[in-house]
Design an enzyme around this catalytic site. Structure first.
Site, mmCIF file in Angstrom:
data_model
loop_
_atom_site.group_PDB
_atom_site.id
_atom_site.type_symbol
_atom_site.label_atom_id
_atom_site.label_comp_id
_atom_site.label_asym_id
_atom_site.label_seq_id
_atom_site.Cartn_x
_atom_site.Cartn_y
_atom_site.Cartn_z
ATOM 1 C CG HIS A 18 -8.768 1.810 -7.175
ATOM 2 N ND1 HIS A 18 -9.149 3.105 -6.816
ATOM 3 C CD2 HIS A 18 -7.857 1.257 -6.345
ATOM 4 C CE1 HIS A 18 -8.321 3.483 -5.778
ATOM 5 N NE2 HIS A 18 -7.336 2.584 -5.708
ATOM 6 C CG PHE A 19 -4.225 -1.138 -10.113
ATOM 7 C CD1 PHE A 19 -4.851 -1.959 -9.349
ATOM 8 C CD2 PHE A 19 -3.654 -0.946 -11.161
ATOM 9 C CE1 PHE A 19 -4.462 -3.073 -10.242
ATOM 10 C CE2 PHE A 19 -3.495 -2.122 -11.957
ATOM 11 C CZ PHE A 19 -3.973 -3.185 -11.407
ATOM 12 C CG HIS A 20 -5.321 0.244 -15.182
ATOM 13 N ND1 HIS A 20 -5.507 -0.922 -14.743
ATOM 14 C CD2 HIS A 20 -4.158 0.423 -16.264
ATOM 15 C CE1 HIS A 20 -4.573 -1.679 -15.424
ATOM 16 N NE2 HIS A 20 -3.873 -1.034 -16.220
ATOM 17 N NE ARG A 72 -6.301 -7.528 -9.441
ATOM 18 C CZ ARG A 72 -5.602 -7.339 -8.293
ATOM 19 N NH1 ARG A 72 -6.219 -7.146 -7.359
ATOM 20 N NH2 ARG A 72 -4.354 -6.437 -8.939
ATOM 21 N NE ARG A 73 -3.111 -9.418 -10.536
ATOM 22 C CZ ARG A 73 -2.186 -9.737 -9.513
ATOM 23 N NH1 ARG A 73 -2.525 -10.693 -8.504
ATOM 24 N NH2 ARG A 73 -1.269 -8.847 -9.310
ATOM 25 C CE1 TYR A 109 -1.952 7.898 -0.390
ATOM 26 C CE2 TYR A 109 -1.897 5.795 0.408
ATOM 27 C CZ TYR A 109 -2.535 6.947 0.017
ATOM 28 O OH TYR A 109 -4.030 6.913 0.165
ATOM 29 C CG HIS A 143 -2.164 0.982 0.761
ATOM 30 N ND1 HIS A 143 -2.966 0.995 -0.236
ATOM 31 C CD2 HIS A 143 -2.206 2.097 1.339
ATOM 32 C CE1 HIS A 143 -3.684 2.154 -0.383
ATOM 33 N NE2 HIS A 143 -3.039 2.945 0.413
#
Lengths: 62, 556, 157
Positions: free
Chosen positions: B377-379, B442-443, B230, B226
């Site tokens: 979300h992470f894209h 996903r994946r 950041y 996580h």
């Protein structure tokens, strides 16, 4: 960081003193930031609504 | 060396060369990474078959590792080295030598891990969850990667403290302050991944230890995983706080609040890894909930940032004579790619942040965990917010490092590239979020689960369709290739000239910044306490109550 | 360092919303039992086939409307690979893995369990609509990951 405006990189004592007059009492309190307030509350509203939508979906699938 | 030529560089030539070395690796990884990305995207939608026994999962591993880990890390170090050389002065000869060693170790680790992926010896995805077992050299490559970042980061931290010592009683430049917060966060976070790689994975992959404690390895991974995000976001924030005000002809709203945001990131972004493990057995619900609370605390610095950024824009616009409540939006430099790309990144951080809060919402995670929602979300966070900010930065950082200038033509191409990337991201991440809510995993390679109606639905919508996702991916690929063209032009072909590294003037309230914010011992101490609080008991629990260790598997 | 008045309003709103989210989640998790999975039983991941109840995986009826489904996940499937229950049944799924990490996930329900070798993952669901429910693995487990599935047939009484 004021020294970045000059060619005297690394020279001593230039920070926060030479270019700008001292401004210890300057405050941003009086500037109009009403547009900022509206913008951030728009962001906040979006976050709250998205969260509620998925929370309701979660409950409906329980 | 061409010492007699007029100085075209804003920073020392030797530092610029170091920074450029990072840039070369970053964009080489970017190019291969987007090729892998578009290929897996087309396969997943059922539009192509991969030839020659290449597996979807091998391509996906390459995509994730190259873009999420290699591109970001190398670009970030390029930015940090150049920015600190500019604001704190050139590196000393010794420091620069150590810095090159850091680069060498980091690059060696990267190449080693990448070769193992190419040889299909490490098709474990970038999370490398045990008991999937890759070749030992893959883990050794990862370890070298981490050690390389410690050396490279250590040089910058030492450079900052040297400045601080020489300027007693002065507040440190904001860029250096933010660099140190980011690198301290990275160093503390990587202790977790270093521990699992060195103590668990390497002995186990060499056959020295027989079984592996899976839950412990996953926990140590997410202790790192996580704050890793950041580590990507904070340099983007640095550009928003320090560079953007300069580009829009304004001034940062508040120095103290900017520093406070970074201190809060350092404190709260590490003891939160359990929000990636909410659906796992073996961790008590109470400790999960405690880390969920800490996760919500790390939203606060982003709330502060949102206000600061809007206020910076509004003050700049009003200084230029903007009227009305929102008239200042018109005064922003929309035609300047160096502003436009990061600005779109900021906008996309709004849905990204909202999605992140949903992901971390304890039991609600069941709706989205390991679905395409998470990929969306992470894209949005890394692939849009961070990437678009880095793209915008490239349009001044590369000319600044090579003594060239951004031409109006490349600026226009840059705008086209940014818009294309944005449209691609919309078409890709929009369906991803919605398909995720429908349960699409996903994946996962192309599959209709034996034509089960639940899975066929993922290919039937107009917008909510895996094919739409793939079309978005193709647009992203085109935008990425255009970016590669632009950066090659900026490095090798653009007209010579001096491009400054844009550093905004200090905020008006800089004199009022509490010196307490620069008390690094206090912040690192508090961060350590929070980590011990959030992790000690659950970690002991998972060691004491561990099932027998797992043997290795290579099911690919 | 002084906070602008409007920034205070924003932080009150933002932090207030976060606290409200947390309170809602906390009450629903700990007072109403909607908690994510926690401590589960452990077993030797190499001896799943010898460990009850996974030596005989399948459906066990507990009372009129309640079943326990003991399921073994492996590359690339589940044992058993089909379950049948009448509509209105509540099923407690207890899942473990023989090899790598898998998941046991039923789209459009809140059943989404990580199946870590050595642990028993647990979730409960009441099937109120008849139909064929797809179960899939959403944690990458190898080349055949996308073939890993089973179905739950929920039939009219």
């Amino acid at each position: 960081m004021v020294n970045t405006q000059m060619e005297t990189k690394g020279s001593k004592g230039s920070f926060n003193s030479q270019h700008d007059p001292p401004h210890p009492t300057v405050s941003t309190q009086d500037d109009s930031l009403i547009g900022t307030l509206i913008s951030v509350f728009g962001v906040g509203l979006f976050i709250v609504l998205s969260w509620l939508a998925v929370f309701l979906l979660y409950l409906s699938r329980g | 060396m061409m010492t007699n030529k007029p100085a075209l560089l804003d920073i020392s030539k030797q530092d610029a060369r170091l920074s450029l070395a990072y840039i070369y690796v970053a964009f080489a990884a970017f190019l291969i990474g987007i090729i892998a990305g578009v290929v897996q995207g087309l396969q997943r939608a059922g539009l192509i078959h991969l030839p020659g026994g290449i597996s979807y999962y091998q391509v996906l591993t390459a995509h994730g590792v190259l873009l999420a880990l290699v591109f970001t890390t190398f670009f970030i170090f390029a930015f940090l080295y150049a920015g600190n050389s500019k604001t704190l002065g050139s590196l000393s000869a010794t420091a620069r030598k150590v810095a090159w060693w850091g680069f060498a170790v980091l690059t060696l680790g990267t190449v080693l891990a990448f070769v193992m992926i190419l040889m299909d010896e490490a098709t474990v995805l970038y999370t490398f969850y045990a008991p999937l077992q890759a070749h030992p050299l893959f883990y050794i490559g990862l370890a070298l990667f981490v050690i390389g970042t410690w050396i490279a980061g250590g040089v910058l931290i030492a450079h900052y403290f040297k400045w601080k010592k020489a300027h007693k009683g002065e507040i440190t430049p904001l860029f250096g302050f933010m660099t140190v917060a980011t690198l301290l966060l990275w160093t503390i976070a990587t202790l977790g991944v270093a521990a699992t790689v060195l103590l668990q994975f390497i002995p186990w992959s060499l056959g020295i230890s027989e079984g592996i404690n899976i839950l412990l390895s996953r926990t140590l991974f997410w202790y790192f995983g996580h704050p890793l995000v950041y580590f990507w976001v904070m340099p983007a924030y640095m550009a928003w706080y320090v560079v953007i005000p300069k580009l829009i002809g304004g001034r940062l709203f508040s120095d103290g609040l900017a520093r406070l945001a970074f201190v809060l990131f350092l404190l709260f972004s590490i003891p939160v890894g359990f929000h990636h493990q909410l659906m796992e057995t073996g961790i008590s619900p109470y400790w999960k909930y405690i880390q969920v609370i800490l996760t919500f605390a790390v939203v606060i610095p982003s709330l502060l940032t949102a206000f600061s950024i809007f206020a910076t824009f509004e003050l700049a616009g009003r200084k230029k004579g903007a009227k009305g409540i929102l008239g200042w939006y018109k005064k922003l430099p929309w035609g300047d790619v160096r502003f436009l790309a990061p600005f779109i990144g900021m906008l996309l951080f709004i849905p990204a942040g909202a999605g992140g809060i949903i992901n971390a919402s304890n039991q609600m995670n069941a709706v989205v965990h390991n679905t395409l929602w998470v990929v969306g979300h992470f894209h949005l966070t890394v692939g849009a917010t961070v990437a678009l900010t880095f793209f915008g930065m490239s349009y001044w950082l590369l000319p600044a490092l090579t003594g060239r200038t951004l031409t109006p033509f490349i600026n226009r191409l840059g705008i086209v590239q940014s818009i294309l990337w944005t449209v691609g991201m919309f078409l890709m991440t929009g369906p991803m979020h919605l398909l995720g809510l429908l349960g699409a995993p996903r994946r996962t390679a192309f599959t209709t689960y034996q034509d089960h109606p639940t899975a066929l639905e993922w290919f039937e919508g107009i917008f909510v369709n895996q094919v739409t996702m793939s079309i978005g991916g193709m647009l992203l690929f085109v935008a990425g290739i255009l970016l590669i063209f632009n950066i090659i032009y900026l490095i090798f072909l653009a007209p010579k000239g001096k491009t400054p590294f844009p550093i905004g003037e200090p905020a008006l309230d800089t004199g009022q910044t509490p010196p307490l914010l620069e008390n690094w011992k206090l912040w690192v101490g508090l961060a350590a306490l929070l980590i011990l609080f959030a992790y000690t008991i659950p970690l002991l629990d998972m060691i004491q109550h561990a099932p027998p260790g797992s043997p290795p598997y290579q099911p690919w | 360092m002084r906070l602008h008045r409007y920034e205070k309003y924003w932080l009150y709103f933002g932090v207030g919303a976060l606290v409200l989210f947390l309170a809602t989640l906390g009450v629903s998790a700990f007072a109403m039992g909607f908690s994510p999975p926690g401590h589960g039983d452990v077993l030797d991941p190499t001896k799943v086939e010898e460990t009850p109840p996974f030596d005989e995986p399948g459906l066990v009826q507990v009372d009129e409307n309640t079943y326990v489904a003991n399921i073994v996940a492996m590359t690339f499937g589940y044992t058993p690979n089909e379950l049948e229950v009448p509509v209105g049944s509540t099923v407690i799924f207890r899942v473990t893995s023989k090899d790598v990490v898998h998941s046991f996930s039923i789209p459009k329900t809140n059943v989404n369990i990580m199946v870590t070798p050595g642990y028993v993952g647990e979730a409960k669901h009441t099937f109120t609509e008849p139909g064929s429910y797809l179960v899939l693995c959403n944690e990458y487990c190898g080349t055949g990951h996308h073939f890993m599935q089973m179905t739950i047939e929920v039939s009219e009484p």
